[in-house]
Write an enzyme that holds these catalytic residues in place. Sequence first.
Site, PDB file in Angstrom:
ATOM      1  N   LYS A  66     -54.154 -24.991  41.967  1.00 38.28           N
ATOM      2  CA  LYS A  66     -52.963 -24.206  41.583  1.00 38.28           C
ATOM      3  C   LYS A  66     -53.243 -22.716  41.366  1.00 38.28           C
ATOM      4  O   LYS A  66     -52.360 -21.894  41.559  1.00 38.28           O
ATOM      5  CB  LYS A  66     -52.332 -24.786  40.304  1.00 38.28           C
ATOM      6  CG  LYS A  66     -51.606 -26.099  40.533  1.00 38.28           C
ATOM      7  CD  LYS A  66     -50.893 -26.550  39.271  1.00 38.28           C
ATOM      8  CE  LYS A  66     -50.255 -27.906  39.462  1.00 38.28           C
ATOM      9  NZ  LYS A  66     -49.418 -28.304  38.327  1.00 38.28           N
ATOM     10  N   ASP A 102     -43.224 -25.808  37.672  1.00 39.16           N
ATOM     11  CA  ASP A 102     -43.627 -26.675  36.545  1.00 39.16           C
ATOM     12  C   ASP A 102     -42.891 -26.291  35.262  1.00 39.16           C
ATOM     13  O   ASP A 102     -42.278 -27.141  34.607  1.00 39.16           O
ATOM     14  CB  ASP A 102     -45.140 -26.574  36.315  1.00 39.16           C
ATOM     15  CG  ASP A 102     -45.940 -27.306  37.390  1.00 39.16           C
ATOM     16  OD1 ASP A 102     -45.463 -28.330  37.898  1.00 39.16           O
ATOM     17  OD2 ASP A 102     -47.054 -26.842  37.713  1.00 39.16           O
TER      18      ASP A 102
END
Length: 276
Positions: A66, A102
Site C-alpha cells: 500500500k 479504506d
Amino acid sequence: MIKLYGVAGDPIAHSMSPKMHNYWFELYGIEACYHPFLIKEENLRDAVKGFKAFGMNGFNVTVPHKVAIIPLLDGIDPLAKAIGAVNTVVNENGKLIGYNTDGPGFIKSLEKEISDLEQRKTLIIGAGGAARAIYFSMAERGVGEIDIFNRTAEKAEQLKKECPFDVKTKILEKEEAEKLLAEYDLIIQTTSIGMSPRIDESPISIHNLRKDAFVCDIIYNPLKTKILQEAEEKGAGIKNGVDMFVYQGALAFEKWTGIFPETDKMKEIINKQLGG
Ligand code: ATR
C-alpha cells in the site's frame, strides 16, 4: 472487450475481494473479471508496469504494497497522499492514479448508524497504517475531537503531527484512556489485538464505557472480538471490520464503474463466509 480488474498482495489466496467484485460485476451486468495476483515485494515495480502495459482497468493494492506502490503510479489523490497509502488504483486514460478508500469506506459504514459523526468525541486505539487512514479521514470529515491511545506513544504523536486536517487531539496513556473512557461517544479499535488466534486479548479495559457509546473494531476474524463482546454486554452499539471491508470495496467499485453497489447483501455473504 471484457474489462480486467484485480488485487495485488502477498499473501492473497484468502482475499475476499475477488468474490465481492465479481458478484457486483455480475449483479450490474458489467462484463468484467477481478483476479487475485500474488505479487512479491521485489516484483511490484514490474507488476505495475505490466498492469499498465496491458491496459488493466483498475486494481486494489493490499498488504504489503500500500505504501511502496505510490512512487510507481502516475498520480495520487490528495487524501491518499496525506494518508501515505493507496488501496485502489484507477486507469484513467492510460495513467494509473492512486486512491485510498479504506478511511472513507470506514466513515461511510459508520454514517449508516451515526448521523452526527462530527459531534462524536472519538478515541482511536492504535497508530499503525489502519489508524492513520481512519484518523485522517475522520479529521477531513470534520470530526472535531479525536484522541489516540497507542502502545508506543511516539507513533501516536507522529500521527497527530502529520495530520493535515484541523482536529483537536490528545495522546493518552493506557491508564488515562481507561479512566476517561466515559467521555467518549465513539471508540475505534485499529490494532491486531483480539485477532484470531489471540481472541482472549483486548487492548484496554472498557469498564468505564457508557452504554450509549459506539465501539468499532476493524478486525473481522473473529467476527466479534473480546472488546466488542464486552461493549455489547454493556449495551453499547458495536461494529466489526466486515463493514469497513465491504465499504472500501464499494467505493473502489464506484471509482471504476460509476456505480455505488448494494452493500447489505454483500455484508451477509461475507459474514456467512466468515462463519457468522
Ligand atoms: P495496520 O496497517 O494493520 O494498522 P501496523 O501498521 O503494523 O498495522 O499497526 C499495528 C498497530 O497495532 C500499532 O498501533 C501497534 O502498536 P505499536 O505502534 O506500539 O507497535 C498495535 N499493536 C500490534 N500488536 C500489539 C500488541 N501486542 N499490543 C499493543 N499494540 C499492538
